[in-house]
Scaffold this motif. Structure first.
Motif, PDB file in Angstrom:
ATOM      1  N   PRO A   1      11.643 -13.140 -19.989  1.00 62.73           N
ATOM      2  CA  PRO A   1      11.827 -13.602 -19.056  1.00 62.73           C
ATOM      3  C   PRO A   1      11.397 -12.727 -17.332  1.00 62.73           C
ATOM      4  O   PRO A   1      10.709 -12.035 -17.560  1.00 62.73           O
ATOM      5  N   VAL A   2      11.388 -13.377 -16.667  1.00 63.15           N
ATOM      6  CA  VAL A   2      11.098 -12.618 -15.047  1.00 63.15           C
ATOM      7  C   VAL A   2      12.376 -12.004 -14.707  1.00 63.15           C
ATOM      8  O   VAL A   2      12.996 -12.697 -13.622  1.00 63.15           O
ATOM      9  N   GLN A   3      12.299 -10.731 -14.461  1.00 60.21           N
ATOM     10  CA  GLN A   3      13.878 -10.495 -14.275  1.00 60.21           C
ATOM     11  C   GLN A   3      13.223  -8.670 -14.122  1.00 60.21           C
ATOM     12  O   GLN A   3      12.035  -7.907 -13.828  1.00 60.21           O
ATOM     13  N   GLY A   4      14.565  -8.169 -13.395  1.00 58.72           N
ATOM     14  CA  GLY A   4      14.525  -6.823 -13.522  1.00 58.72           C
ATOM     15  C   GLY A   4      13.526  -6.261 -11.946  1.00 58.72           C
ATOM     16  O   GLY A   4      12.849  -5.116 -12.743  1.00 58.72           O
ATOM     17  N   PHE A   5      13.738  -6.770 -10.950  1.00 59.39           N
ATOM     18  CA  PHE A   5      12.624  -6.522 -10.125  1.00 59.39           C
ATOM     19  C   PHE A   5      12.959  -4.769  -9.858  1.00 59.39           C
ATOM     20  O   PHE A   5      14.109  -4.718  -8.920  1.00 59.39           O
ATOM     21  N   SER A   6      12.089  -4.170  -9.634  1.00 57.79           N
ATOM     22  CA  SER A   6      12.703  -1.940  -9.753  1.00 57.79           C
ATOM     23  C   SER A   6      11.785  -1.650  -8.825  1.00 57.79           C
ATOM     24  O   SER A   6      11.542  -0.408  -8.666  1.00 57.79           O
ATOM     25  N   GLY A   7      10.313  -2.342  -8.575  1.00 57.78           N
ATOM     26  CA  GLY A   7       9.402  -1.800  -7.355  1.00 57.78           C
ATOM     27  C   GLY A   7       8.674  -3.087  -6.854  1.00 57.78           C
ATOM     28  O   GLY A   7       8.171  -3.833  -7.314  1.00 57.78           O
ATOM     29  N   VAL A   8       7.612  -2.922  -5.765  1.00 56.29           N
ATOM     30  CA  VAL A   8       7.142  -3.791  -5.423  1.00 56.29           C
ATOM     31  C   VAL A   8       6.730  -3.839  -4.611  1.00 56.29           C
ATOM     32  O   VAL A   8       5.997  -2.200  -3.370  1.00 56.29           O
ATOM     33  N   LEU A   9       4.822  -3.940  -4.188  1.00 49.84           N
ATOM     34  CA  LEU A   9       4.127  -3.271  -3.994  1.00 49.84           C
ATOM     35  C   LEU A   9       3.972  -4.592  -3.155  1.00 49.84           C
ATOM     36  O   LEU A   9       3.303  -6.080  -2.984  1.00 49.84           O
ATOM     37  N   ARG A  10       2.775  -4.722  -1.707  1.00 46.69           N
ATOM     38  CA  ARG A  10       2.967  -5.884  -0.624  1.00 46.69           C
ATOM     39  C   ARG A  10       1.488  -6.359  -1.032  1.00 46.69           C
ATOM     40  O   ARG A  10      -0.100  -5.241  -1.205  1.00 46.69           O
ATOM     41  N   ASN A  11       0.393  -7.312  -1.209  1.00 44.66           N
ATOM     42  CA  ASN A  11      -0.511  -7.521  -0.867  1.00 44.66           C
ATOM     43  C   ASN A  11      -1.364  -8.168   0.007  1.00 44.66           C
ATOM     44  O   ASN A  11      -3.100  -8.307  -0.695  1.00 44.66           O
ATOM     45  N   GLY A  12      -0.633  -8.163   0.648  1.00 44.08           N
ATOM     46  CA  GLY A  12      -2.197  -8.497   2.098  1.00 44.08           C
ATOM     47  C   GLY A  12      -2.407 -10.200   2.278  1.00 44.08           C
ATOM     48  O   GLY A  12      -1.895 -10.715   3.562  1.00 44.08           O
ATOM     49  N   ASP A  13      -1.840 -11.226   1.045  1.00 41.92           N
ATOM     50  CA  ASP A  13      -2.361 -12.795   1.018  1.00 41.92           C
ATOM     51  C   ASP A  13      -0.776 -13.042   0.967  1.00 41.92           C
ATOM     52  O   ASP A  13      -1.124 -13.995   1.082  1.00 41.92           O
ATOM     53  N   GLY A  14       0.241 -12.720   1.282  1.00 40.59           N
ATOM     54  CA  GLY A  14       1.549 -13.072   1.057  1.00 40.59           C
ATOM     55  C   GLY A  14       2.776 -13.262  -0.131  1.00 40.59           C
ATOM     56  O   GLY A  14       3.295 -13.967  -0.655  1.00 40.59           O
ATOM     57  N   THR A  15       1.495 -12.115  -1.339  1.00 45.31           N
ATOM     58  CA  THR A  15       1.947 -12.197  -2.335  1.00 45.31           C
ATOM     59  C   THR A  15       2.267 -10.828  -2.827  1.00 45.31           C
ATOM     60  O   THR A  15       1.713  -9.965  -1.860  1.00 45.31           O
ATOM     61  N   TYR A  16       3.197 -10.423  -4.329  1.00 41.88           N
ATOM     62  CA  TYR A  16       3.331  -8.834  -3.621  1.00 41.88           C
ATOM     63  C   TYR A  16       3.301  -9.351  -5.093  1.00 41.88           C
ATOM     64  O   TYR A  16       4.014  -9.678  -5.858  1.00 41.88           O
ATOM     65  N   ASP A  17       3.022  -7.499  -5.618  1.00 42.25           N
ATOM     66  CA  ASP A  17       3.127  -7.084  -7.404  1.00 42.25           C
ATOM     67  C   ASP A  17       4.786  -6.954  -7.434  1.00 42.25           C
ATOM     68  O   ASP A  17       4.669  -5.834  -6.543  1.00 42.25           O
ATOM     69  N   VAL A  18       4.900  -7.167  -8.197  1.00 41.16           N
ATOM     70  CA  VAL A  18       6.799  -6.348  -7.965  1.00 41.16           C
ATOM     71  C   VAL A  18       6.999  -6.004  -9.600  1.00 41.16           C
ATOM     72  O   VAL A  18       6.621  -6.281 -10.918  1.00 41.16           O
ATOM     73  N   LEU A  19       7.430  -4.514 -10.515  1.00 41.38           N
ATOM     74  CA  LEU A  19       7.777  -4.085 -12.026  1.00 41.38           C
ATOM     75  C   LEU A  19       8.772  -5.018 -12.061  1.00 41.38           C
ATOM     76  O   LEU A  19       9.792  -4.303 -11.278  1.00 41.38           O
ATOM     77  N   SER A  20       8.351  -5.415 -13.417  1.00 41.72           N
ATOM     78  CA  SER A  20       9.811  -5.339 -14.419  1.00 41.72           C
ATOM     79  C   SER A  20      10.366  -4.523 -14.799  1.00 41.72           C
ATOM     80  O   SER A  20       9.274  -3.398 -15.624  1.00 41.72           O
ATOM     81  N   ASP A  21      11.361  -3.788 -15.105  1.00 42.53           N
ATOM     82  CA  ASP A  21      11.797  -3.020 -15.235  1.00 42.53           C
ATOM     83  C   ASP A  21      11.908  -2.540 -16.778  1.00 42.53           C
ATOM     84  O   ASP A  21      11.294  -3.482 -17.232  1.00 42.53           O
ATOM     85  N   ASN A  22      12.848  -1.393 -17.451  1.00 44.06           N
ATOM     86  CA  ASN A  22      12.682  -1.736 -19.187  1.00 44.06           C
ATOM     87  C   ASN A  22      12.926  -3.182 -20.402  1.00 44.06           C
ATOM     88  O   ASN A  22      12.938  -2.774 -21.640  1.00 44.06           O
TER      89      ASN A  22
END
Length: 400
Positions: free
Chosen positions: A79-100
């Protein structure tokens, strides 16, 4: 008219003038810690709860086979779930960290730790998953046995909850099982041994003698504007510390070690928790503070500005309310719930600055467990953009 009468009359007129002046001030000036008005919802998008990585590995085998909020485990894919951190990439996308994975070490051995890349579109209300990387330890830096022989990290190995991108493009991730700091390259490969927090240990830490509650490690972690220091913030109180007080430590990236500097963040209530912490400038942080409620039982979901300078000299970071996430103005009905929008999730764990007056906030949906939107139905991963009532006056280096 006697002199004493004149003095009393003058004092009364002065008091009336001061009261009138205070009434004309914005709320933030007239009452300490309050913004001038509610923040406003300016964008909304959602990723459906049942979103999986196609062609990935099965997951959720340790959840049993009984339906959970209408979802029956195990799952054929991750599953793509549990977003516990986010970073802006500058191109409209974000890196998000799925937790444990599924909430604890015992049931998450088949959940693969991953940084997802998402693309929210507030025009359509959709969130696309456009990529991502798994977290791995190919060079065997982790000193204890891992779940998988291929060294792909799982939710039984670490509980990753916070993330920053350093100046060289590498990732630093905060974990709760140690609590440890983890350093990964751009491809998600661990670059060095996990860094422990001196004199603090969670129950999951094999070093023993825990003095931190389970799942209360590095929930938030800020990166200094010059990208030379990390500021990891614990979610829970260390044994022996004052109830409801959390430690904020400083880690020197050049030296590769913690400094002697430490601050104290006081929760509004000891039962609250923090959800994220990011830098505004060298002195101030944006911190999500929340209670454990969801839906109608959610009462505290707030975004605070916390100042390390401690101007009132009470020994704690100064706190100023930036936004009440349960009382967002929505005059355009972007969220679909009328003029007032609530973000009523149990865990709200992601905030990122978009400009000096706009931030994005995301929830951790704890798939398939959390039901903050609709009872009996698993929460989506929601992405909202909100305009704050006042400018952040942020360091230009943290702005796009």
């Amino acid at each position: 008219m006697t002199d004493s009468t004149r003095r009393r009359l003058g004092s009364g007129l002065l008091a009336l003038a001061l009261a009138a002046g205070l009434a004309a001030l914005p709320a933030s000036a007239a009452s300490a810690g309050r913004p001038a008005g509610p923040a406003t919802l300016t964008g909304f998008a959602a990723l459906p709860a049942e979103t999986f990585l196609p062609g990935s590995e099965p997951s959720g085998a340790l959840l049993g086979t009984a339906p959970v909020n209408g979802i029956t485990p195990p799952f054929a894919d991750q599953p793509v779930q549990g977003f516990s951190g986010v970073l802006r990439n500058g191109d409209g996308t974000y890196d998000v960290l799925s937790d444990n994975g599924y909430g604890n070490k015992a049931n998450s051995a088949d959940f693969l730790l991953r940084i997802q890349r998402i693309a929210p579109d507030t025009r359509t209300g959709a969130v696309d998953v456009v990529g991502g990387i798994h977290l791995t330890d190919p060079k065997r830096y982790v000193p204890f046995p891992l779940t998988r022989p291929d060294r792909v990290l799982t939710g039984a190995d670490f509980d990753v909850e916070s993330i920053v991108r350093a100046g060289d493009g590498t990732y630093w991730i905060g974990d709760e099982f140690g609590p440890w700091l983890l350093h990964f390259d751009r491809g998600g490969r661990l670059l060095s041994a996990p860094v422990p927090l001196p004199d603090v240990r969670a129950p999951e830490n094999a070093a023993g003698n825990p003095n931190l509650p389970s799942s209360k490690g590095f929930e938030g972690m800020a990166l200094a504007p010059d990208k030379q220091k990390l500021y990891p913030l614990l979610e829970g109180t260390v044994a022996g510390d004052e109830a409801g007080v959390l430690r904020l430590n400083e880690f020197d990236l050049r030296a590769g070690r913690y400094t002697e500097r430490r601050w104290k963040y006081r929760l509004d209530a000891p039962a609250n928790a923090i959800g994220d912490a990011i830098s505004i400038d060298n002195d101030r942080l944006l911190i999500i503070e929340r209670d454990g409620g969801q839906g109608d039982t959610a009462f505290t979901k707030k975004l605070f500005i916390a100042d390390k300078r401690d101007r009132d000299r009470d020994g704690y970071l100064d706190k100023t309310l930036a936004a009440d996430l349960l009382n967002l103005a929505d005059p355009k009905n972007l969220g679909g719930f009328g003029p007032v929008f609530r973000f009523p999730f149990q865990t709200i764990e992601d905030v990122v600055i978009l400009d000096d007056r706009t931030v994005a906030v995301l929830n951790d949906n704890n798939f398939p467990f959390s039901t903050g939107r609709t009872a009996g139905k698993p929460d989506n991963n929601e992405y909202i953009e909100i305009r704050l009532p006042e400018k952040l006056r942020a360091d230009r280096r943290v702005l796009p």
